[in-house]
Design a protein around this motif. Structure first.
Motif, mmCIF file in Angstrom:
data_model
loop_
_atom_site.group_PDB
_atom_site.id
_atom_site.type_symbol
_atom_site.label_atom_id
_atom_site.label_comp_id
_atom_site.label_asym_id
_atom_site.label_seq_id
_atom_site.Cartn_x
_atom_site.Cartn_y
_atom_site.Cartn_z
ATOM 1 N N LEU A 33 58.403 14.540 52.091
ATOM 2 C CA LEU A 33 57.182 14.129 52.146
ATOM 3 C C LEU A 33 56.454 15.766 52.572
ATOM 4 O O LEU A 33 55.938 16.118 52.074
ATOM 5 C CB LEU A 33 56.623 13.036 52.969
ATOM 6 N N GLN A 34 57.478 16.681 52.701
ATOM 7 C CA GLN A 34 57.288 18.047 53.351
ATOM 8 C C GLN A 34 56.984 18.877 52.002
ATOM 9 O O GLN A 34 55.912 20.027 51.996
ATOM 10 C CB GLN A 34 58.035 18.890 54.393
ATOM 11 N N ARG A 35 57.713 19.184 50.989
ATOM 12 C CA ARG A 35 57.400 19.299 50.082
ATOM 13 C C ARG A 35 56.289 18.967 49.028
ATOM 14 O O ARG A 35 55.591 19.637 48.573
ATOM 15 C CB ARG A 35 59.023 19.041 48.891
ATOM 16 N N GLU A 36 56.561 17.337 49.353
ATOM 17 C CA GLU A 36 55.215 16.924 48.375
ATOM 18 C C GLU A 36 53.992 17.367 49.153
ATOM 19 O O GLU A 36 52.772 17.818 47.999
ATOM 20 C CB GLU A 36 55.269 15.439 48.602
ATOM 21 N N LEU A 37 53.261 18.047 50.351
ATOM 22 C CA LEU A 37 52.494 18.094 51.205
ATOM 23 C C LEU A 37 52.325 20.008 49.988
ATOM 24 O O LEU A 37 50.551 20.025 50.220
ATOM 25 C CB LEU A 37 52.614 17.337 52.266
ATOM 26 N N ALA A 38 53.370 20.074 49.908
ATOM 27 C CA ALA A 38 53.518 21.540 50.594
ATOM 28 C C ALA A 38 52.069 22.170 49.050
ATOM 29 O O ALA A 38 52.028 22.957 48.607
ATOM 30 C CB ALA A 38 54.202 22.208 50.400
ATOM 31 N N LEU A 39 52.616 20.445 48.050
ATOM 32 C CA LEU A 39 52.069 21.318 46.486
ATOM 33 C C LEU A 39 50.260 20.992 46.976
ATOM 34 O O LEU A 39 49.853 21.662 45.810
ATOM 35 C CB LEU A 39 52.714 20.154 45.911
ATOM 36 N N LEU A 40 49.996 20.196 47.760
ATOM 37 C CA LEU A 40 48.448 20.254 47.722
ATOM 38 C C LEU A 40 47.392 21.332 48.442
ATOM 39 O O LEU A 40 47.341 21.117 49.614
ATOM 40 C CB LEU A 40 48.280 18.557 48.832
ATOM 41 N N PRO A 41 46.900 22.133 47.120
ATOM 42 C CA PRO A 41 46.306 23.257 48.341
ATOM 43 C C PRO A 41 45.118 22.832 48.778
ATOM 44 O O PRO A 41 44.983 23.901 50.241
ATOM 45 C CB PRO A 41 45.972 24.025 46.763
ATOM 46 N N GLU A 42 44.958 21.503 48.687
ATOM 47 C CA GLU A 42 43.207 21.322 49.340
ATOM 48 C C GLU A 42 43.881 20.829 51.255
ATOM 49 O O GLU A 42 43.489 21.452 52.261
ATOM 50 C CB GLU A 42 42.854 20.043 49.415
ATOM 51 N N LEU A 43 45.338 20.723 51.379
ATOM 52 C CA LEU A 43 45.718 20.325 52.687
ATOM 53 C C LEU A 43 46.039 21.189 53.196
ATOM 54 O O LEU A 43 46.123 21.607 54.306
ATOM 55 C CB LEU A 43 46.527 19.088 52.153
ATOM 56 N N PHE A 44 47.751 21.994 52.391
ATOM 57 C CA PHE A 44 48.312 23.405 52.830
ATOM 58 C C PHE A 44 47.303 24.174 52.859
ATOM 59 O O PHE A 44 48.076 24.924 53.397
ATOM 60 C CB PHE A 44 49.528 22.334 52.508
ATOM 61 N N GLY A 45 47.101 24.379 51.626
ATOM 62 C CA GLY A 45 46.271 26.466 51.255
ATOM 63 C C GLY A 45 47.947 26.797 50.619
ATOM 64 O O GLY A 45 48.236 25.953 49.578
ATOM 65 N N THR A 46 47.684 27.561 50.781
ATOM 66 C CA THR A 46 49.060 28.006 50.236
ATOM 67 C C THR A 46 50.370 28.639 51.680
ATOM 68 O O THR A 46 49.925 28.954 52.405
ATOM 69 C CB THR A 46 49.014 29.658 49.221
ATOM 70 N N LEU A 47 51.464 29.043 51.159
ATOM 71 C CA LEU A 47 52.518 29.463 51.396
ATOM 72 C C LEU A 47 52.095 31.125 52.201
ATOM 73 O O LEU A 47 52.003 31.268 51.199
ATOM 74 C CB LEU A 47 53.861 28.891 50.731
ATOM 75 N N GLN A 48 52.192 31.029 53.515
ATOM 76 C CA GLN A 48 52.065 32.235 54.114
ATOM 77 C C GLN A 48 53.216 32.371 53.559
ATOM 78 O O GLN A 48 54.396 32.903 53.920
ATOM 79 C CB GLN A 48 52.164 31.734 55.408
ATOM 80 N N LYS A 49 53.562 34.109 54.069
ATOM 81 C CA LYS A 49 54.780 35.321 54.138
ATOM 82 C C LYS A 49 55.507 35.561 55.062
ATOM 83 O O LYS A 49 56.180 35.246 55.163
ATOM 84 C CB LYS A 49 54.098 37.307 53.520
ATOM 85 N N GLY A 50 54.240 35.452 56.448
ATOM 86 C CA GLY A 50 54.877 35.838 57.515
ATOM 87 C C GLY A 50 55.890 36.840 57.935
ATOM 88 O O GLY A 50 55.123 37.402 56.675
ATOM 89 N N THR A 51 56.399 36.646 59.048
ATOM 90 C CA THR A 51 56.992 38.469 59.492
ATOM 91 C C THR A 51 59.003 37.888 59.110
ATOM 92 O O THR A 51 59.005 37.087 59.613
ATOM 93 C CB THR A 51 56.209 38.509 60.075
ATOM 94 N N PRO A 52 59.191 39.280 59.921
ATOM 95 C CA PRO A 52 60.798 39.007 60.619
ATOM 96 C C PRO A 52 60.682 38.094 61.576
ATOM 97 O O PRO A 52 61.627 37.362 62.159
ATOM 98 C CB PRO A 52 61.070 40.150 60.738
ATOM 99 N N GLN A 53 60.145 37.838 62.948
ATOM 100 C CA GLN A 53 59.685 38.121 63.961
ATOM 101 C C GLN A 53 59.013 36.023 64.042
ATOM 102 O O GLN A 53 59.145 35.627 64.922
ATOM 103 C CB GLN A 53 58.368 38.138 65.151
#
Length: 454
Positions: free
Chosen positions: A175-195
């Motif tokens: 389900l985590q994978r499924e919801l990450a495919l919904l841009p209206e809900l998740f948006g776009t995957l962030q890049k993050g930082t080393p910390q």
């Protein structure tokens, strides 16, 4: 009930293999090779209607194969959904050579000592046999190189080499994978930082646990990192796989271009002689473990952490092994994927009754966003009927019907079903092989890096 599921799903049509290195249109016949891990038996926990019940077993004589056979006998004799496996067993020092010469089946199941596993994989593929292998398929850089050769050879021989990634079938991960495919809900995957990575997956495991309702007895070699592999190349195989599978679904990953290492660390879990005896039934440490004995205690390098970037996204995979979980608990999993609109978080602590639960925690919970979430979530509900959103003070909890909580042991049948679909089609999805190569590059290179920092 769960034991009937896979058989019913496969019963619709006769399963044949387009090309298996022997004759075409031949049904699946299992070869179980040196079953030293209980996962070998779990693959057979389910009766498969279109798989030959005669299973040819080749192994060295000893407690490992006896433990495997004992589990199969229990599956065959259980009152509900018994299996009907007919085990043809050969034990002897030449078991591997005999298996290769006889080719009594067309699908090799490998789950055991990892020291020789990659070599077994390569030579089985060389012989024109399909291979379904438990993780890890490689535990060091030399093994990774040999595994690359095995995949190249599998392509030439027109056979399928695949590893058992059960965690893809755990409902909260799916389900985590499924919801990450919904841009209206998740948006776009962030890049993050080393910390502050955009994706983190942490796993806590235990040496002493119960399997199929009984205390698990582990072989002594399981505690030798030269035979089992360190934690950073073992359990993290699942975590790295989930990161790839969730962040870049159905996309090819090029290990030479897409993976950059930031750091990798490893450390040991200490076992007392009493704990070692409880989990192995052995009164003494075998000679091959004495290199890891400090005083009277055994130091097992079971823990590790990898910090890296995947296609520019900062990711972290971390594994911890304790001896035994507190009563009423078990292995646990924590995962977070950070999107521009919400974070998707799996927690599995006391508050969740030690069951994995998925949460949606928005970055900015406006009325318009809440409406968009409700609408987007309908797409996930179409794929997983019965799931619901439950509002809380941080966002939403995803509630899941009990029918999806089938337990870890059932996931082996789900992996087998998917693999047999690939066999029927005669090929794997285009992204699976390069991504398996990327996965084992990540774990084995991380081990090299961790050792240089020791």
């Amino acid at each position: 009930m769960k034991a009937r599921v896979l058989g019913c799903l496969l019963a619709a049509g006769s399963l044949t293999l387009p090309a298996i290195g022997q004759e075409k249109n031949k049904s699946v016949s299992l070869i179980v090779l040196e079953p030293g891990h209980f996962h070998a038996a779990l693959v057979q926990n389910t009766p498969y209607d279109n798989v030959n019940p005669v299973v040819h077993v080749y192994a060295s004589k000893g407690p490992d194969v006896e433990s495997y056979l004992d589990k199969i006998k229990k599956y065959n004799s259980r009152p509900e959904d018994p299996t009907q496996w007919d085990e043809k067993v050969y034990t002897g020092p030449d078991f591997f050579q005999k298996m290769l010469s006889e080719k009594a089946g067309n699908l090799v199941i490998l789950a055991g000592n990892n020291q020789k596993k990659t070599d077994y994989i390569k030579k089985s593929v060389d012989a024109g046999l399909n291979v379904l292998a438990d993780k890890p398929m490689a535990i060091d850089a030399a093994g990774f190189s040999l595994l690359q050769e095995a995949f190249a050879q599998a392509k030439k021989k027109n056979v399928l080499l695949y590893d058992i990634m059960t965690e893809r079938y755990e409902i909260s991960n799916a389900l985590q994978r499924e919801l990450a495919l919904l841009p209206e809900l998740f948006g776009t995957l962030q890049k993050g930082t080393p910390q502050d990575p955009a994706v983190t997956k942490e796993s806590v495991h235990h040496f002493f646990k119960y399997v199929s309702g009984e205390p698990l007895i582990r072989p002594s070699w399981f505690f030798d990192v030269n035979q089992q592999g360190e934690g950073i190349v073992d359990v993290t195989t699942h975590l790295v796989d989930l990161i790839q599978w969730s962040c870049f679904p159905n996309q090819v990953i090029d290990y030479q271009k897409d993976i950059k290492f930031l750091s990798a660390t490893h450390n040991a879990t200490t076992l007392t002689p009493e704990q070692f005896k409880l989990v192995t039934k052995s009164d003494t440490y075998p000679d091959y473990l004495k290199k890891d004995v400090k005083g009277k205690n055994l130091e097992v390098y079971a823990n590790g952490q990898i910090d890296y970037t995947l296609k520019g996204v900062h990711a972290r995979a971390s594994v911890i092994w304790n001896f035994q979980a507190p009563q009423g608990t078990g292995d646990t999993h924590y995962s977070i994927m950070k999107g521009s609109k919400a974070n998707l978080i799996i927690r599995q602590g006391k508050e969740q009754n030690f069951k994995p639960v998925l949460y949606i925690e928005p970055i900015n919970a406006t009325p318009a966003y809440e409406k968009a979430v409700a609408e987007a979530f309908k797409k996930a509900q179409a794929a997983y009927p019965g799931i619901e959103l439950k509002k809380n003070d941080k966002g939403w909890e995803v509630t899941v019907p009990k029918k999806y909580d089938t337990g870890h042991e059932s996931h082996f049948a789900q992996v087998a079903k998917k693999y047999m679909e690939f066999l029927k089609a005669g090929k794997l999805p285009a992204w699976e092989v390069p991504n398996m190569i990327a996965k084992y590059y990540t774990t084995t290179e991380a081990l090299k890096l961790a050792k240089t920092k020791k």
